[in-house]
Design an enzyme around this catalytic site. Structure first.
Site, PDB file in Angstrom:
ATOM      1  N   GLY A   1       0.821  -1.256   0.018  1.00  0.00           N
ATOM      2  CA  GLY A   1      -0.108  -0.109  -0.028  1.00  0.00           C
ATOM      3  C   GLY A   1       0.847   1.339  -0.078  1.00  0.00           C
ATOM      4  N   THR A   2       1.942   1.192  -0.840  1.00  0.00           N
ATOM      5  CA  THR A   2       2.780   2.474  -0.617  1.00  0.00           C
ATOM      6  C   THR A   2       2.071   3.525  -1.690  1.00  0.00           C
ATOM      7  OG1 THR A   2       4.440   1.564  -2.550  1.00  0.00           O
ATOM      8  CG2 THR A   2       5.056   1.354  -0.007  1.00  0.00           C
TER       9      THR A   2
ATOM     10  N   LEU B   1     -10.582  -7.572 -11.911  1.00  0.00           N
ATOM     11  CA  LEU B   1     -11.917  -6.793 -11.612  1.00  0.00           C
ATOM     12  C   LEU B   1     -12.759  -7.044 -12.697  1.00  0.00           C
ATOM     13  CD1 LEU B   1     -13.207  -4.840  -9.552  1.00  0.00           C
ATOM     14  CD2 LEU B   1     -12.021  -2.822 -10.855  1.00  0.00           C
TER      15      LEU B   1
ATOM     16  N   HIS C   1       0.491   0.838 -13.744  1.00  0.00           N
ATOM     17  CA  HIS C   1       1.359  -0.124 -14.117  1.00  0.00           C
ATOM     18  C   HIS C   1       2.797   0.310 -14.220  1.00  0.00           C
ATOM     19  CE1 HIS C   1       2.314  -3.900 -15.755  1.00  0.00           C
ATOM     20  NE2 HIS C   1       2.966  -3.480 -16.546  1.00  0.00           N
TER      21      HIS C   1
ATOM     22  N   GLU D   1     -12.030  -4.672 -19.779  1.00  0.00           N
ATOM     23  CA  GLU D   1     -12.210  -6.081 -19.165  1.00  0.00           C
ATOM     24  C   GLU D   1     -10.996  -6.860 -19.276  1.00  0.00           C
ATOM     25  OE1 GLU D   1     -14.585  -6.965 -17.283  1.00  0.00           O
ATOM     26  OE2 GLU D   1     -16.127  -5.267 -17.722  1.00  0.00           O
TER      27      GLU D   1
ATOM     28  N   ASP E   1      -4.402  -4.769 -18.315  1.00  0.00           N
ATOM     29  CA  ASP E   1      -3.421  -3.618 -18.497  1.00  0.00           C
ATOM     30  C   ASP E   1      -3.969  -3.183 -20.136  1.00  0.00           C
ATOM     31  OD1 ASP E   1      -2.077  -3.836 -16.333  1.00  0.00           O
ATOM     32  OD2 ASP E   1      -0.727  -5.333 -17.005  1.00  0.00           O
TER      33      ASP E   1
ATOM     34  N   GLU F   1       9.286   6.102  -7.873  1.00  0.00           N
ATOM     35  CA  GLU F   1       9.165   7.752  -7.732  1.00  0.00           C
ATOM     36  C   GLU F   1       8.362   8.570  -8.740  1.00  0.00           C
ATOM     37  OE1 GLU F   1      13.370   9.574  -7.744  1.00  0.00           O
ATOM     38  OE2 GLU F   1      13.736   7.762  -6.210  1.00  0.00           O
TER      39      GLU F   1
END
Ligand code: GAR
Length: 209
Positions: free
Chosen positions: A13-14, A95, A109, A147, A150, A177
């Protein structure tokens, strides 16, 4: 009314933390993270949410027999959160968009899509593949979801050079970064109503004079 964001994640979760920090510093305006949903109950991202008073929900992917059953449970949780935008921040499951979130879900990504992307390309595996191939440039992509893995319309992309002595770790650090700048920028554009999807392309509308 601020834009209500639900952050979907599976790991540390960064990316979520960066969004929370930017919102708290006033660098990302008119948005609020109103829910964090994890596909892994042990994800540290849920702890980050708790520390900031954001409701966290775990929908354990392993508790469901297939992706469809998992998505049914996930969408039930999301319905209760009523988000305006889904932000995938290291979410490692597929998802299903289910109409309501078409044009309302974005993913980050850690490479220049369509290179080094698709099923199985996540986190450090991406950077290892980049180094194994020997490309000189990699980067970051923020895109709307469709759907597939990526493949949705690209919102923003930026390059990161690959250095001769890079390891997956050093490369990941520099790519991350860049991620920390690019994701908030894309979310801000969405919140400001400046993104218009035209087929496969995303037009960035000028600011109002
Ligand atoms: C981020 O680097 C993100 O780009 C990547 O996972 C990391 C999540 O880190 N996403 C993908 O590879 C998606 N295919 P975090 O859990 O510390 O936010």
């Amino acid at each position: 009314m601020p834009l209500r964001i639900a952050v979907l994640l599976s790991g540390s979760g960064t990316t979520l933390q960066n969004l929370i920090d930017r919102i708290e510093k006033g660098q990302l305006g008119g948005v609020e993270v109103t829910a964090v949903v994890s596909s892994k109950p042990s994800a540290f991202g849920l702890e980050r949410a708790r520390r900031h008073g954001i409701p966290g929900h775990a929908v354990d992917r392993r508790a469901y027999r297939d992706a469809h059953a998992f998505n049914n449970a996930l969408h039930r949780v999301l319905e209760g959160c009523n988000p305006d935008l889904l932000v995938l921040a290291g979410f490692l499951s597929m998802l299903e968009l289910r109409e309501r979130y078409v044009g309302r879900a974005m993913n980050i990504h850690p490479a220049l899509i369509p290179a080094f992307s698709g099923k199985g390309f996540y986190g450090e595996r991406v950077h290892k593949a980049v180094l194994d191939y020997g490309v000189r440039l990699t980067g970051v992509t923020v895109h709307f979801l469709d759907e597939e893995y990526d493949t949705g319309p690209i919102i923003l992309q930026e390059t990161v050079p690959v250095l001769d002595d890079d390891t997956p770790e050093t490369l990941a650090r520099r790519v991350q970064e860049k991620e920390r700048e690019l994701f908030p920028r894309a979310i801000q554009l969405f919140a400001d109503g400046r993104l218009r999807i035209e087929g496969r392309r995303v037009r960035i509308l000028p600011t109002e004079p």
